[in-house]
Design an enzyme around this catalytic site. Structure first.
Site: not given
Ligand code: CTP
Length: 396
Positions: A205-207
């Site tokens: 995932g990412n932020r």
């Protein structure tokens, strides 16, 4: 009561005296105003002042004029509420549904659009408790202004000053007389960060928090557009006026963008899309001994794919980089066949999850000349409107 009834709630801060002028300016704009001060605000401006200026009775608790059941009557009859100044305590009480004076009782009984104008010491404004109360109120559809930067009551300087009356009136008028300049337009917005599963438990995932995309979707809806929001793993429970499609992966996002793109006028691609996904998704949890390397397969470049077939659509891209490289921003804008790109520097990751942002808006002309508009630290809501202004300009 007339059609444009307003409740002016006054909190217990020194800026209460400035609301006397605000009351006058609201009356100049044709609003009929009932003032509800909090009991503590009477230390700064007394009820007699408010009665004289508004020409209406002023009470502060539910124990006065009980026969009128004022909180219910005022809550039902008001068309708009404006809370100015809103102290940290008043913001906390409204956010948590407290009803311990006439003002908070009235707000609970009201479904009218509400503008909250904070004023407090910068440390109180920056306190995580206030930050999260403001966030909660915004999520629930309250309009919370950003206070001004400047000198406070003491010698301290910072963000927390009560805004200039003209700015408050302008913001209030945007709520009471919204500009529907996107009426009849279809706006497709992507938000959040995609997740690419590895096994039933793990994902890549990412932020991205999805806040910028949500701000664009809300701003476009407020301006009259028909908005479809494709949200990757975001909070989408209370979004009146928006069609929301929840997705998890880049592939799911791609198939939805692909489906809606041809019928849309503006695409705002603010989602952070994973560029690659695990080649294999294990049906069972991968045991730690086997977790040594992950083989990846490229995901489709959503924006580049759909924008390459665009007709009259305006396409807005985002580029979050760890250094503000204008040449890279220009390259991306052209490579993605986008019309507008917001380039921001996320080094230190202060931007993720924050209500504020900063960067450069790149706008491509019909002759592929790219102009730059530098954006100093502003709220993501304001950036949303600036990007939509640019898109509208291009739509003609
Ligand atoms: N984007 C997209 N599909 C992808 C990756 C990105 O549509 N698979 C969109 C993003 O939503 C954003 C723009 O492309 O609007 C730029 O995203 P960014 O991650 O900065 O660009 P990349 O092409 O992935 O370049 P790089 O990761 O090499 O910087």
């Amino acid at each position: 009561m007339s059609a444009r009834e307003v409740v002016l709630g006054v909190g217990g801060g020194i800026a209460a005296y400035k609301s006397c002028d605000l009351l006058r300016r609201l009356q100049d704009e044709g609003f009929a105003v009932t003032v509800i001060p909090t009991p503590s605000s009477l230390n700064f401006v007394g009820a007699a002042t408010w009665e004289a200026l508004s020409g209406r009775p002023v009470t502060t608790t539910v124990w006065e004029r009980v026969d009128e059941v004022r909180h219910v009557r005022l809550g039902k009859e008001t068309d708009f509420n404006i809370i100015a100044p809103a102290t940290a305590d008043l913001i906390a009480r409204i956010a948590h549904g407290r009803a311990d004076d006439l003002l908070t009782n009235t707000l609970l009984a009201s479904t009218a659009p509400t503008l909250i104008v904070p004023a407090m010491h910068p440390a109180m404004w920056a306190n995580p408790a206030t930050v999260s109360n403001v966030e909660l109120l915004r999520e629930r559809g309250y309009h919370v202004m950003e206070p001004d930067h400047g000198r406070l009551t003491g010698s301290d300087v910072g963000v927390g000053r009560f805004p200039e009356t003209a700015r408050i009136v302008k913001e209030f008028k945007a709520i009471t007389d919204p500009v529907l300049d996107l009426a009849g337009k279809k706006v497709l917005v992507t938000a959040g960060g995609t997740r690419e599963p590895l096994d039933p438990i793990r994902f890549i995932g990412n932020r991205s928090s999805g806040r910028q995309g949500l701000a664009v979707a809300r701003a476009a809806a407020k301006r009259g557009a028909e908005v479809t929001l494709i949200s990757a793993n975001g909070q989408t429970s209370e979004l009146p006026g928006l069609t929301v499609i929840n997705v998890e992966t880049a592939e799911e996002m791609f198939s939805n963008v692909d489906k809606y793109f041809d019928g849309t006028d503006v695409l705002v691609m603010s989602a952070a899309v994973a560029d690659a996904k695990p080649s294999q998704v294990s049906a069972a949890k991968i045991k730690k001994g086997a977790l040594t390397a992950i083989e990846l397969t490229a995901n489709p470049d959503i924006i580049a794919t759909v924008a390459s077939r665009k007709k009259n659509q305006i396409v807005i891209a985002f580029a979050a980089e760890t250094s503000l490289d204008l040449a890279e921003g220009e390259r991306k804008l052209l490579a993605k066949s986008a019309d507008i790109l917001f380039l921001n520097d996320v080094a230190g990751s202060e931007i993720f999850g924050s209500g504020q942002t900063q960067g450069v808006i790149l706008v491509r002309s019909s002759h592929d000349v790219i102009s730059h508009h530098e954006i100093e630290r502003i709220s993501k809501d304001t950036l949303a409107d600036l990007l939509l202004d640019q898109a509208l300009d291009k739509l003609g």
